[in-house]
Design an enzyme around this catalytic site. Sequence first.
Site, short mmCIF file in Angstrom:
data_model
loop_
_atom_site.label_atom_id
_atom_site.label_comp_id
_atom_site.label_asym_id
_atom_site.label_seq_id
_atom_site.Cartn_x
_atom_site.Cartn_y
_atom_site.Cartn_z
N GLY A 132 4.18 -0.06 -5.79
CA GLY A 132 4.14 -1.31 -5.06
C GLY A 132 4.46 -2.51 -5.91
CG ASP A 187 -5.80 -1.67 2.72
OD1 ASP A 187 -6.94 -1.40 2.30
OD2 ASP A 187 -5.36 -1.27 3.81
CG ASP A 209 -5.81 3.27 6.04
OD1 ASP A 209 -5.30 2.28 6.60
OD2 ASP A 209 -6.76 3.16 5.24
#
Length: 424
Positions: free
Chosen positions: A279, A296, A226
Site C-alpha cells: 500500500g 484500516d 474485508d
Amino acid sequence: MHGLHLTADLYQCTGHERYMLDADAIAQLCRDQTAASGLTLVDDTWVKFPPYEGQPGGVTGTVLLAESHLAIHTWPETGSVTIDVYVCNFSDDNSGKARQLMEGVIAAFEPKRVLRQQLMRGDISMATASDKAAVDYEPETESSWVQEQLTPHSRFGYRATAAERVQTPFQQLELLETPQFGKVLRIDGRFMTSEKEEFFYHEALVHPAAMAHPSPRKALILGGGDGGAAEELLKHPSIEQVVVAELDEAVVNFSRQHLHAVHRGALDDPRVQVCIGDGMALVDRTDERFDLAFMDLTDPDTPASALYAGESLARMKRVLAPGGALVLHLGSPVFHGPQVTELARSLHAQFAVVRCYGLYIPLYGAYWGLAVASDELDPLELREQRVAERLKQRNVGDLQYYNAQVHGALFALPGYYRDLLKPQ
C-alpha cells in the site's frame, strides 16, 4: 489419553538466530528443557528446510516424550515460531511439567508477543461409558475458548469453533464460528472483524470524517481487505471512487467467500478499486489525491508497525486533497497507553488538526482509540443539528452505531485518555 495440550505462537522473536536456523541448537534446547521440566525424552527428530526465494529455511522438529510429545517449527523470514506440548495425565498429573517445558523453550526465543492456548484432551469417562451414553455430543469445555492477549498481563476470549485456517505468505487467517458474533476473522491471533458487531468499528472509522467533509468524492483505504470500510463509504452518494490497497490478496478472497455480512458486496462495486500489493508503494507512486484516507490495518504493535511511523504518516498526508483527512486507529487507551501517546504525538507533528476519539469495540475487548488528522477539516466543528441535516440530505441509512448524537460523543474523552494526549 487424558491430558493437557499447550500451544504457543511466538511473534517478533529477538533471541539468538541459532534458535531460528540451527536444527542442532534447537534440538539441544529442547532436550535441556525437557530434562529440566522432569519429563522423559524417548527420541527426537529434526529437519532443516532449504532456503526459499532468498530467505533462509526454517526448522521443524518433534521430541517424543514418554508422556507424549513436543513439536516446534520456526519461520526465520518473519521471526515467528509455533510450539505445542502435549502430556498425558493418566497416571500422574504432568500439567505443571508441560507448562515448565513450554515456558523454558519460549524464553530462549525472546518473543515480543506470545499467543498461548490450552486444550484439555480426552475425557476418561468416555472410555468407560456404555454405547447408549456415548452419543455424538461434545460438552462445553475450556477447549472451545479462543483467546487474545492484549498485554502480557491481560487477555480476553470467546467461545468459538475453528472453521478454516489459511497460512498466506504474509500471515495466518482464521475463520471462527462463534455463538456471540457469528463468523469472525482472526489474523495472526488477533480478532479483526465479525458478522454481527463489525458496525462498531467500521461506522466509527468512516463516518465522523466522511460526515465532516462537505462532499467526499475519492477515498483511499490502506488495508481494509474485508471490505467493511468500503461498504460504509459507499453510503455517501458523493463517493465516486474508493481505492482499497490490500497487501494480502488472500484477505480479500477470504472475505468474499465468508464475510458477505461485513462487506455486503462492496468489494465488487464498480466504484471500488481493489489494488493488491504494498500500500505504501501505491501511495508513493500515485498522482491521485484523496478527500479521505483510512489506515484500516492490523494493530500498531504487529508487523504493520512501520506504517504507523512518522515518516509513513507524512507519506499518507502527501496524497490528501485540500481539505482532506487521514483516519486511523491508535489501539486501546486502557491497555496501550504509551502507544496511543506516541501516535498522537506523531500526528500532531504532521497535521494542524488532530482529533482523537474512542468507543468500546466488543470484538476487541476494550475501549479503543481512533483519530482524524487534517490541516483543515475539523470534525468537532460539526454540531449535532448539522450532522442530522447531512445524514438526511445524503440519505445515509442502515447505521447501527453512528448517529447525530453519537458524533459528538465519540470526541468526548474520559480524563485518563485526555491525559495521554497532553503535550509532553
